[in-house]
Design an enzyme around this catalytic site. Structure first.
Site, PDB file in Angstrom:
ATOM      1  N   GLY A  27     -10.397 -29.173  23.546  1.00 17.45           N
ATOM      2  CA  GLY A  27     -10.135 -28.012  24.408  1.00 17.45           C
ATOM      3  C   GLY A  27     -10.963 -28.080  25.682  1.00 17.45           C
ATOM      4  CG  ASP A  45     -15.900 -30.791  15.324  1.00 16.12           C
ATOM      5  OD1 ASP A  45     -15.015 -30.465  16.145  1.00 16.12           O
ATOM      6  OD2 ASP A  45     -15.840 -30.493  14.116  1.00 16.12           O
ATOM      7  CB  THR A  99     -16.193 -26.759  22.426  1.00 18.87           C
ATOM      8  OG1 THR A  99     -15.494 -25.707  21.747  1.00 18.87           O
ATOM      9  CG2 THR A  99     -17.515 -26.969  21.720  1.00 18.87           C
ATOM     10  CG  ASP A 106     -17.177 -25.353  17.178  1.00 23.21           C
ATOM     11  OD1 ASP A 106     -17.689 -26.001  18.125  1.00 23.21           O
ATOM     12  OD2 ASP A 106     -16.005 -25.536  16.801  1.00 23.21           O
ATOM     13  NE  ARG A 122     -11.015 -24.601  17.270  1.00 20.93           N
ATOM     14  CZ  ARG A 122     -10.814 -25.866  17.501  1.00 20.93           C
ATOM     15  NH1 ARG A 122     -10.264 -26.615  16.578  1.00 20.93           N
ATOM     16  NH2 ARG A 122     -11.168 -26.402  18.622  1.00 20.93           N
TER      17      ARG A 122
HETATM   18  P1  ATP Z   1     -12.477 -28.487  20.473  1.00 22.28           P
HETATM   19  O1  ATP Z   1     -13.654 -28.048  19.655  1.00 22.28           O
HETATM   20  O2  ATP Z   1     -12.452 -27.880  21.829  1.00 22.28           O
HETATM   21  O3  ATP Z   1     -11.159 -28.388  19.764  1.00 22.28           O
HETATM   22  P2  ATP Z   1     -12.576 -31.232  19.692  1.00 22.28           P
HETATM   23  O4  ATP Z   1     -13.183 -32.414  20.334  1.00 22.28           O
HETATM   24  O5  ATP Z   1     -13.117 -30.850  18.352  1.00 22.28           O
HETATM   25  O6  ATP Z   1     -12.683 -30.051  20.745  1.00 22.28           O
HETATM   26  P3  ATP Z   1     -10.147 -32.253  18.513  1.00 22.28           P
HETATM   27  O7  ATP Z   1      -8.719 -31.961  18.806  1.00 22.28           O
HETATM   28  O8  ATP Z   1     -10.642 -32.052  17.127  1.00 22.28           O
HETATM   29  O9  ATP Z   1     -10.989 -31.424  19.580  1.00 22.28           O
HETATM   30  O10 ATP Z   1     -10.445 -33.787  18.893  1.00 22.28           O
HETATM   31  C1  ATP Z   1     -10.063 -34.320  20.133  1.00 22.28           C
HETATM   32  C2  ATP Z   1      -9.525 -35.718  19.935  1.00 22.28           C
HETATM   33  O11 ATP Z   1     -10.551 -36.529  19.340  1.00 22.28           O
HETATM   34  C3  ATP Z   1      -8.348 -35.831  18.960  1.00 22.28           C
HETATM   35  O12 ATP Z   1      -7.121 -35.628  19.574  1.00 22.28           O
HETATM   36  C4  ATP Z   1      -8.475 -37.246  18.443  1.00 22.28           C
HETATM   37  O13 ATP Z   1      -7.856 -38.154  19.323  1.00 22.28           O
HETATM   38  C5  ATP Z   1      -9.987 -37.471  18.451  1.00 22.28           C
HETATM   39  N1  ATP Z   1     -10.483 -37.286  17.070  1.00 22.28           N
HETATM   40  C6  ATP Z   1     -10.575 -36.132  16.393  1.00 22.28           C
HETATM   41  N2  ATP Z   1     -11.036 -36.317  15.141  1.00 22.28           N
HETATM   42  C7  ATP Z   1     -11.228 -37.641  15.025  1.00 22.28           C
HETATM   43  C8  ATP Z   1     -11.678 -38.494  13.965  1.00 22.28           C
HETATM   44  N3  ATP Z   1     -12.015 -38.020  12.771  1.00 22.28           N
HETATM   45  N4  ATP Z   1     -11.765 -39.822  14.208  1.00 22.28           N
HETATM   46  C9  ATP Z   1     -11.422 -40.315  15.418  1.00 22.28           C
HETATM   47  N5  ATP Z   1     -10.984 -39.573  16.445  1.00 22.28           N
HETATM   48  C10 ATP Z   1     -10.885 -38.264  16.263  1.00 22.28           C
END
Ligand code: ATP
Length: 319
Positions: A11, A103, A125, A129, A171
């Site tokens: 995000g 994360d 973010t 969290d 969330r």
């Molecule tokens: P936010 O907290 O704002 O949602 P985020 O980084 O947690 O941010 P995610 O959608 O969970 O958002 O992850 C962003 C991208 O990171 C995913 O689209 C994916 O490509 C990659 N990603 C997420 N989880 C994994 C994982 N376990 N292993 C490898 N890549 C990952």
């Protein structure tokens, strides 16, 4: 190490641009060539690169969102996608990558680090969290937005003697509801980390009415329950009219606050220094007013806990 890349993922969050700007300008200051990757890991898999110069990041400090755009990539979730991404980086002579995101993005950064690309994570973010850092980039701007919305809703609440349930983001983390509730004087703060008691909420409403209070604001974190059902149940149990206001994606946007600009700036610059010092596979955080770093796996493993002192304070001050 000569060429470093930066991307934003997950995000978007206000203050990400401040971090990008700091990476670029500190990177150039330290003699690196800096490359931006558009649209997170999705753009990386499409080799969507852009050379970043000092002037590329002019006039972005005050802008919300991310100039590099962001995306979520399914292909990158798989081992094959991660290997392809590492090969693309190596083929383009990129030795190191700074990942600004949450994360999920950090997990991806760790995979790339294991595949030989030096990576550093910066927490971006609005949800706040991530337990290993006191604050994530974007959180303060989001609570400022909620604070402004609540102060407008309070005018109507007072004028009509009507309650407002204000659903906020976060969330499974109640920090947006808790901090915004504290600074806006919400009568109740409902977060996923603490079970709520409808009867107790109705008692506060009644006690307020007996004291002549004409407004009542309840901040409800999105991770708790369905906000429409909650509002209906509240109205039925309390016998007082209630309206639901969902702030939604307004919380994601807007010019970053001073705090988020400063946090993004400090973390972005330090990420470059850490790479220069040979560190990798780590995530940057802040404790007190001091930046620190941890192994990405350890950082992700730190459980995010609600600040119960602040939660109790919100309750005491609202009565
Ligand atoms: P936010 O907290 O704002 O949602 P985020 O980084 O947690 O941010 P995610 O959608 O969970 O958002 O992850 C962003 C991208 O990171 C995913 O689209 C994916 O490509 C990659 N990603 C997420 N989880 C994994 C994982 N376990 N292993 C490898 N890549 C990952």
């Amino acid at each position: 190490m000569k060429k470093i890349a930066v991307l934003t993922s997950g995000g978007d969050a206000p203050g990400m641009n401040a971090a990008i700007r700091a990476v670029v300008r500190m990177g150039i200051h330290e003699g690196f060539e800096v490359v931006g990757i558009n649209r997170g890991y999705e753009g990386l898999l499409e080799s969507d690169f852009v050379a970043l110069k000092r002037s590329s990041v002019s006039d972005i400090l005050q802008r919300g969102g991310t100039i590099l755009k962001t995306a979520r990539s399914k292909e990158f979730l798989e081992q094959a996608g991660q290997e392809r991404a590492a090969q693309i980086l190596q083929a383009n002579g990129i030795d190191a990558l700074i990942v600004i995101g949450g994360d999920g993005s950090f997990k991806g950064a760790k995979r790339l680090n294991d595949l030989g690309i030096a990576t550093i994570g910066i927490p971006g973010t609005i949800d706040n969290d991530l337990g290993y850092t006191d604050y994530t980039i974007g959180f303060y701007t989001a609570i400022e937005t909620v604070m402004e919305a609540v102060s407008k809703l309070r005018d109507t609440s007072s004028s009509h003697g009507r309650m407002f349930v204000v659903e906020v983001m976060g969330r499974n983390c109640g920090d947006i509801a808790l901090y915004a509730g504290l600074i806006s004087g919400a009568e109740n703060v409902i977060v996923p980390e603490v079970d709520y008691d409808m009867q107790a909420i109705c008692h506060t409403i009644q006690a307020g009415q007996e004291k002549g209070k004409s407004h009542h604001i309840i901040l409800l974190s999105e991770g708790v329950t369905d906000a429409n059902e909650f509002t209906k149940e509240l109205e039925e149990t309390s016998g007082t009219p209630a309206r639901l206001a969902v702030i939604g994606h307004l919380q994601r946007g807007g010019s970053p606050t001073a705090f988020d600009r400063l946090l993004g700036t400090r973390m972005g610059a330090w990420a470059v220094e850490l790479l220069k010092d040979g560190k990798s596979g780590v995530a940057i955080g802040i404790r007190g007013n001091t930046l620190h770093y941890m192994e990405i796996d350890d950082a992700i493993a730190v459980r995010d806990r609600l600040n119960m002192d602040l939660y109790e304070l919100a309750d005491i001050l609202a009565q």
